[in-house]
Design an enzyme around this catalytic site. Structure first.
Site, PDB file in Angstrom:
ATOM      1  N   SER A   1       5.839  -8.475   2.758  1.00  0.00           N
ATOM      2  CA  SER A   1       7.158  -8.207   2.070  1.00  0.00           C
ATOM      3  C   SER A   1       8.470  -8.582   2.540  1.00  0.00           C
ATOM      4  O   SER A   1       8.454  -8.706   3.895  1.00  0.00           O
ATOM      5  CB  SER A   1       7.059  -6.810   1.769  1.00  0.00           C
ATOM      6  OG  SER A   1       5.906  -6.182   1.396  1.00  0.00           O
TER       7      SER A   1
HETATM    8  N1  SAH Z   1       2.019  -4.472   3.839  1.00  0.00           N
HETATM    9  C1  SAH Z   1       1.674  -5.868   4.031  1.00  0.00           C
HETATM   10  C2  SAH Z   1       1.983  -6.476   2.791  1.00  0.00           C
HETATM   11  C3  SAH Z   1       0.958  -6.512   1.815  1.00  0.00           C
HETATM   12  S1  SAH Z   1       0.839  -7.559   0.519  1.00  0.00           S
HETATM   13  C4  SAH Z   1       2.353  -6.508   5.049  1.00  0.00           C
HETATM   14  O1  SAH Z   1       3.283  -5.844   5.708  1.00  0.00           O
HETATM   15  O2  SAH Z   1       2.093  -7.656   5.386  1.00  0.00           O
HETATM   16  C5  SAH Z   1      -0.430  -6.704  -0.270  1.00  0.00           C
HETATM   17  C6  SAH Z   1      -1.767  -6.622   0.090  1.00  0.00           C
HETATM   18  O3  SAH Z   1      -2.596  -5.460  -0.429  1.00  0.00           O
HETATM   19  C7  SAH Z   1      -2.500  -8.046   0.128  1.00  0.00           C
HETATM   20  O4  SAH Z   1      -2.896  -8.008   1.371  1.00  0.00           O
HETATM   21  C8  SAH Z   1      -3.816  -7.559  -0.755  1.00  0.00           C
HETATM   22  O5  SAH Z   1      -5.037  -8.240  -0.440  1.00  0.00           O
HETATM   23  C9  SAH Z   1      -3.826  -6.005  -0.596  1.00  0.00           C
HETATM   24  N2  SAH Z   1      -4.595  -5.453  -1.797  1.00  0.00           N
HETATM   25  C10 SAH Z   1      -4.215  -5.723  -2.846  1.00  0.00           C
HETATM   26  N3  SAH Z   1      -5.311  -4.800  -3.726  1.00  0.00           N
HETATM   27  C11 SAH Z   1      -5.684  -3.911  -2.811  1.00  0.00           C
HETATM   28  C12 SAH Z   1      -6.742  -2.678  -2.912  1.00  0.00           C
HETATM   29  N4  SAH Z   1      -7.199  -2.096  -4.119  1.00  0.00           N
HETATM   30  N5  SAH Z   1      -7.027  -2.117  -1.683  1.00  0.00           N
HETATM   31  C13 SAH Z   1      -6.299  -2.485  -0.649  1.00  0.00           C
HETATM   32  N6  SAH Z   1      -5.660  -3.432  -0.443  1.00  0.00           N
HETATM   33  C14 SAH Z   1      -5.338  -4.150  -1.655  1.00  0.00           C
END
Ligand code: SAH
Length: 236
Positions: A86
């Site tokens: 993000s």
């Molecule tokens: N917080 C992260 C940004 C994450 S982007 C950081 O600091 O880098 C969102 C993430 O959510 C992605 O890696 C994606 O694979 C994950 N995601 C999507 N659906 C999900 C689910 N149902 N359960 C867990 N993770 C999920």
């Protein structure tokens, strides 16, 4: 002649490598400082603890090498597997919105690079983070281990279900967008606990919702419009 020069040559090479990376680290520190001033403080984040942590956590080490130069820019960045880390401002804003206190335990859904988890780990006791893509969860764990974060626990799985074995949580942060707030997450939040979560349909602009649990129900407020990757389900 070669006998004398060879070790000297090696030392020179090693020195040039180490000064180069030290120089690089100094450049990243300067970029991080500018990021905190312009993107975070100037836009109204004012919790001193959040600001301190954003100054400290080396965001560039959570970004794949080929994008590292852009780590402190004002936008999300690809981290592989079609996912993103993000935008720095959003990380700071969501962290501040949780109003965390030192001894607390937090659940994160969407580990991604592990950067948001590291930011949380600097502020509270234990971070539980769920990632659905195994390769990302493993890489995040390696990065966090290398940096010495011992209070982040990562699980590979579907965040819709939360982490019942570790519940209840003082706060929950969701960094991918479901269409509605998943019920298990509400159940796993403590009374008085806070949740911050983007909610909206796939591909659409989402509402970032902040809520507090009172009398078993969520009291919600919409705080801004955002665009996160969708929260996929295990069967997608
Ligand atoms: N917080 C992260 C940004 C994450 S982007 C950081 O600091 O880098 C969102 C993430 O959510 C992605 O890696 C994606 O694979 C994950 N995601 C999507 N659906 C999900 C689910 N149902 N359960 C867990 N993770 C999920």
């Amino acid at each position: 002649m070669t006998k004398i020069c060879y070790p000297l040559f090696l030392i020179l090479i090693l020195l040039s490598f180490s000064t180069c990376s030290a120089q690089e680290e100094m450049d990243f520190t300067r970029l991080r400082e500018a990021m905190v001033n312009r993107q975070i403080i100037d836009r109204g984040v004012n919790d001193p603890n959040v600001i301190k942590v954003m100054r400290k956590v080396p965001r560039h080490l959570f970004v794949p090498r080929k994008n590292r130069a852009f780590s402190y820019d004002d936008h999300p960045l690809p981290i592989g597997e079609g996912q993103t880390i993000s935008q720095p401002y959003i990380v700071a804003f969501m962290t501040e919105a949780l109003k965390l206190k030192p001894g607390e335990r937090v659940l994160e859904i969407g580990t991604g690079s592990g950067y948001q988890a590291a930011v949380l780990a600097e502020l509270i006791n234990e971070v539980y983070s769920i990632e659905i893509i195994e390769a990302l969860g493993k890489r995040a764990q390696e990065t966090l281990d290398k940096l010495g974060y011992k209070n982040v626990h990562i699980k590979i799985g579907d965040g819709h279900k939360g982490w019942p074995q570790k519940a209840p949580f003082d706060a929950i942060i969701v960094t991918c967008a479901p269409e509605q707030i998943p019920r298990p997450l509400i159940e796993q939040l403590k009374e008085g606990g806070r949740i911050i979560i983007p909610v909206g349909r796939k591909g659409a602009i989402q509402k970032l919702v902040r809520a507090v649990k009172r009398g078993g129900l969520l009291k919600t407020e919409d705080v801004m419009l955002v665009r996160f990757v969708p929260m996929v389900s295990g069967d997608d």
